[in-house]
Each structure stands twice: as C-alpha cells, then as structure tokens.
Design an enzyme around this catalytic site. Structure first.
Site, PDB file in Angstrom:
ATOM      1  N   GLY A 260       0.497  -1.101   0.028  1.00  0.00           N
ATOM      2  CA  GLY A 260      -0.035  -0.251   0.081  1.00  0.00           C
ATOM      3  C   GLY A 260       0.667   0.986  -0.156  1.00  0.00           C
ATOM      4  O   GLY A 260       2.022   1.083  -0.371  1.00  0.00           O
TER       5      GLY A 260
ATOM      6  N   HIS B  61       2.457   4.548  -4.663  1.00  0.00           N
ATOM      7  CA  HIS B  61       3.279   5.972  -5.144  1.00  0.00           C
ATOM      8  C   HIS B  61       3.995   5.193  -6.551  1.00  0.00           C
ATOM      9  O   HIS B  61       2.676   4.234  -7.547  1.00  0.00           O
ATOM     10  CB  HIS B  61       4.684   5.858  -4.948  1.00  0.00           C
ATOM     11  CG  HIS B  61       5.695   5.316  -4.628  1.00  0.00           C
ATOM     12  ND1 HIS B  61       6.124   4.690  -5.382  1.00  0.00           N
ATOM     13  CD2 HIS B  61       5.813   4.470  -3.181  1.00  0.00           C
ATOM     14  CE1 HIS B  61       6.866   3.191  -4.612  1.00  0.00           C
ATOM     15  NE2 HIS B  61       7.097   3.214  -3.666  1.00  0.00           N
TER      16      HIS B  61
ATOM     17  N   HIS C  97       4.716   2.091  -7.352  1.00  0.00           N
ATOM     18  CA  HIS C  97       3.959   1.151  -7.851  1.00  0.00           C
ATOM     19  C   HIS C  97       2.987   1.322  -8.854  1.00  0.00           C
ATOM     20  O   HIS C  97       2.960   0.297  -9.580  1.00  0.00           O
ATOM     21  CB  HIS C  97       2.476   0.855  -6.874  1.00  0.00           C
ATOM     22  CG  HIS C  97       2.915   1.037  -5.431  1.00  0.00           C
ATOM     23  ND1 HIS C  97       3.392   1.789  -4.256  1.00  0.00           N
ATOM     24  CD2 HIS C  97       4.361  -0.370  -4.616  1.00  0.00           C
ATOM     25  CE1 HIS C  97       4.055   1.258  -3.240  1.00  0.00           C
ATOM     26  NE2 HIS C  97       4.509  -0.032  -3.719  1.00  0.00           N
TER      27      HIS C  97
ATOM     28  N   GLN D 121      15.334  -8.441  -3.077  1.00  0.00           N
ATOM     29  CA  GLN D 121      14.056  -9.119  -2.801  1.00  0.00           C
ATOM     30  C   GLN D 121      13.602 -10.116  -4.235  1.00  0.00           C
ATOM     31  O   GLN D 121      13.126 -11.557  -4.336  1.00  0.00           O
ATOM     32  CB  GLN D 121      12.852  -8.124  -2.847  1.00  0.00           C
ATOM     33  CG  GLN D 121      11.337  -8.533  -2.715  1.00  0.00           C
ATOM     34  CD  GLN D 121      10.378  -7.756  -1.981  1.00  0.00           C
ATOM     35  OE1 GLN D 121      10.478  -7.297  -0.825  1.00  0.00           O
ATOM     36  NE2 GLN D 121      10.208  -6.906  -3.156  1.00  0.00           N
TER      37      GLN D 121
HETATM   38  O1  PAF Z   1       8.182  -4.664  -1.833  1.00  0.00           O
HETATM   39  C1  PAF Z   1       7.467  -4.413  -1.017  1.00  0.00           C
HETATM   40  O2  PAF Z   1       6.379  -4.100  -1.463  1.00  0.00           O
HETATM   41  C2  PAF Z   1       6.622  -6.165  -0.348  1.00  0.00           C
HETATM   42  O3  PAF Z   1       7.812  -6.988   0.244  1.00  0.00           O
HETATM   43  C3  PAF Z   1       6.662  -6.978  -0.539  1.00  0.00           C
HETATM   44  C4  PAF Z   1       6.823  -7.853  -1.951  1.00  0.00           C
HETATM   45  C5  PAF Z   1       4.899  -6.877  -1.318  1.00  0.00           C
HETATM   46  C6  PAF Z   1       5.416  -8.534   0.031  1.00  0.00           C
HETATM   47  O4  PAF Z   1       5.217  -7.954   0.960  1.00  0.00           O
END
Ligand code: PAF
Length: 283
Positions: free
Chosen positions: A31, A34, A37, A156
């Site tokens: 959430g 910005h 996203h 990540q």
């Molecule tokens: O990158 C993120 O915002 C978070 O790590 C994700 C991938 C939504 C997992 O909670």
C-alpha cells in the site's frame, strides 16, 4: 471498484472472470501507493487481461515493531489512485492478517542459497523469510501468470525468483526498472516521511550511485569504496548502513572485475529514522 477482503471471495471472482486464453497479472504491494507501484500496475495491465493488486502490510517481514507501526497505511487513497488507471480490469485484495496467517503470524524458513545473507538480510534478520512466506501465500491464492516486482528491491527480486523456482510455482516473475522522483531519489513509500530538506539531500544517494558506475569502468574497487564512505562521512544528515558492489546473479562479493560477469552497486542509508535503499547496474 470492488475490494476483496478475503481470499475465498477473491478466488471466486478470479474463477468467474478468467477464460482459458486469458492472462492474469499480479502486483503485490504494502500500500501507500506511489508512481513506482503504478508503473508496475501499468506494465501488468499492458500485458494481461486482468491484474490483481494486493495491499497488505506484512508483519513477518518487519524485524522492528516501530518500523511496522510507522509504515504508512492509506487504503482509501490507494483505491482511488488505482481507479484512475482502470475500474474494470484491476481487482484489489486487501485482507486482514488472519486471512493470510490464520492465528499463527509466523514465517516459514527458506533456503535462498545465500542470496539472503548480505545487505537487507544482514541488516534486517528474518526479513526475507517474511517476504518469502507472504509472496508464496499470495502467489498460491492469486495463481497469476505473471507477477511484477520493482528493481529498487533488487535482492528481494532475486530471492523471489529463487523461492518460485525451488517451490515449483508456475509464474513468470517480471523485474521492472526503478521509478525516480524528479531529483533522482528512488520512489518509495518511505519518502513521504522525509522533511523537504531531507528529500532534497536524499538525491545524494542516486548521484553517488551514478558516479560509482562511472568510476567502476576506470578505477579499482577499494578506491571506489573509500570515495563512497567519505561522501557519507561528510554529510551529517546521513547514516550509511551499507555500500556494496556485488555480483548481480549471486550477490556474492567482488574482489576483481571479470569481463563475462555482471555487477551492481547497492546503498542503504538512514536520513533521521527513514531507511532508504537504491542500486544501479554497473555494466
Ligand atoms: O516490496 C514490497 O512491497 C513487499 O516486500 C512485498 C513484495 C509486497 C511483500 O510484502
């Protein structure tokens, strides 16, 4: 726009709208949406018939309860923003903790083959087990064809690719370039917590990364590290957490450059209590 609060209702809706020839995209978020996203959502919409956007602040990936409590939450605003992109082709999944964790808010333990040992994994113990746990659960619920992640969180991205591979999940993981503020600062939900002075100064992170890229072709690695440390020592607003030049695939340390290898530079730094990360491809 309908917001699905439970996985049961989300799955029902997905089963209703999807046809065998359709492709489903997925953008997991916490959430406080910005432009970064939104560019993931736009890429997903351009390449799939429908897109699920999850909005869930995942407790198991925070090693620090104050960071979890301070994490911005703005569901009503996020829904409005997504509506400006598409009212018909986006499904929002915004569950409560119980819908994803039941009564046990606990991470699974994953083997990420060492990708988790440096940088965020080192500075935030348990963080990547939390990310792996939630992303695996979300992918199992949504069953998308493609899932989109930003390269700002490059470690990540690699860890999720690894998890998807070792868990045998059938989804294509798409990495998307980092979106930036006009001053070069990588877009992040945390940027909203910077004062205007801090926001201006935070541009230094990307300026340094760009200079590192330039130096990488002409100077040796230790002198680049020295130069970066000096830049941070000379600015009292910042506290550097790490600067690293690593192998892009293994995230292993780099002693000397090899022509057939790819490298990336990574920075994490605090301005006040706001932790910012960024990285750049050096090849
Ligand atoms: O990158 C993120 O915002 C978070 O790590 C994700 C991938 C939504 C997992 O909670």
């Amino acid at each position: 726009m309908l917001v699905y609060k439970t996985k049961v209702n989300l799955i029902k809706r997905i089963n209703n709208i999807m046809q065998p020839s359709f492709s489903l995209g997925f953008v997991p978020t916490m959430g406080a949406l910005h432009k970064g996203h939104l560019s993931l959502v736009k890429s997903a919409l351009a390449n799939n018939n429908f897109v699920v956007v999850s909005i869930f602040v995942n407790p198991t990936q925070f090693d620090n309860s104050s960071d979890l409590n301070k994490y911005p939450r703005s569901l009503a605003k996020d829904i409005k923003i997504l509506e400006t992109i598409s009212k018909d082709n986006i499904l929002i999944y915004a569950p409560k903790v119980e819908d994803l964790y039941g009564s046990k808010v606990k991470s699974e333990n994953f083997n990420f083959s060492g990708l988790e040992l440096s940088m965020e994994g080192n500075s935030r113990p348990g963080h990547f087990d939390g990310v792996g746990t939630i992303v695996k659960r979300l992918l199992q619920i949504v069953s998308p064809n493609k899932a989109y992640f930003g390269e700002k969180d490059f470690q990540q991205l690699l860890i999720i690719r690894k998890m998807v591979d070792s868990e045998g999940l059938s989804v294509n993981i798409i990495g998307c370039p980092t979106e930036r503020e006009p001053n070069g600062l990588a877009m992040s939900s945390r940027n909203g917590r910077l004062s205007s002075k801090e926001y201006r100064e935070a541009a230094m992170i990307y300026e340094i990364l760009q200079t590192v890229k330039h130096k990488f072709s002409s100077e040796d690695i230790p002198s680049t590290y020295d130069w970066v440390l000096k830049r941070f020592n000379n600015n009292s607003l910042f506290e550097l957490d790490y600067f690293q030049i690593l192998d892009t695939e293994s995230l292993g340390p780099v002693k000397e450059k090899k022509p057939n290898k790819k490298y990336r530079a990574f920075i994490a730094a605090y301005i006040g209590d706001v932790r910012l990360i960024d990285n750049i491809d050096l090849n």
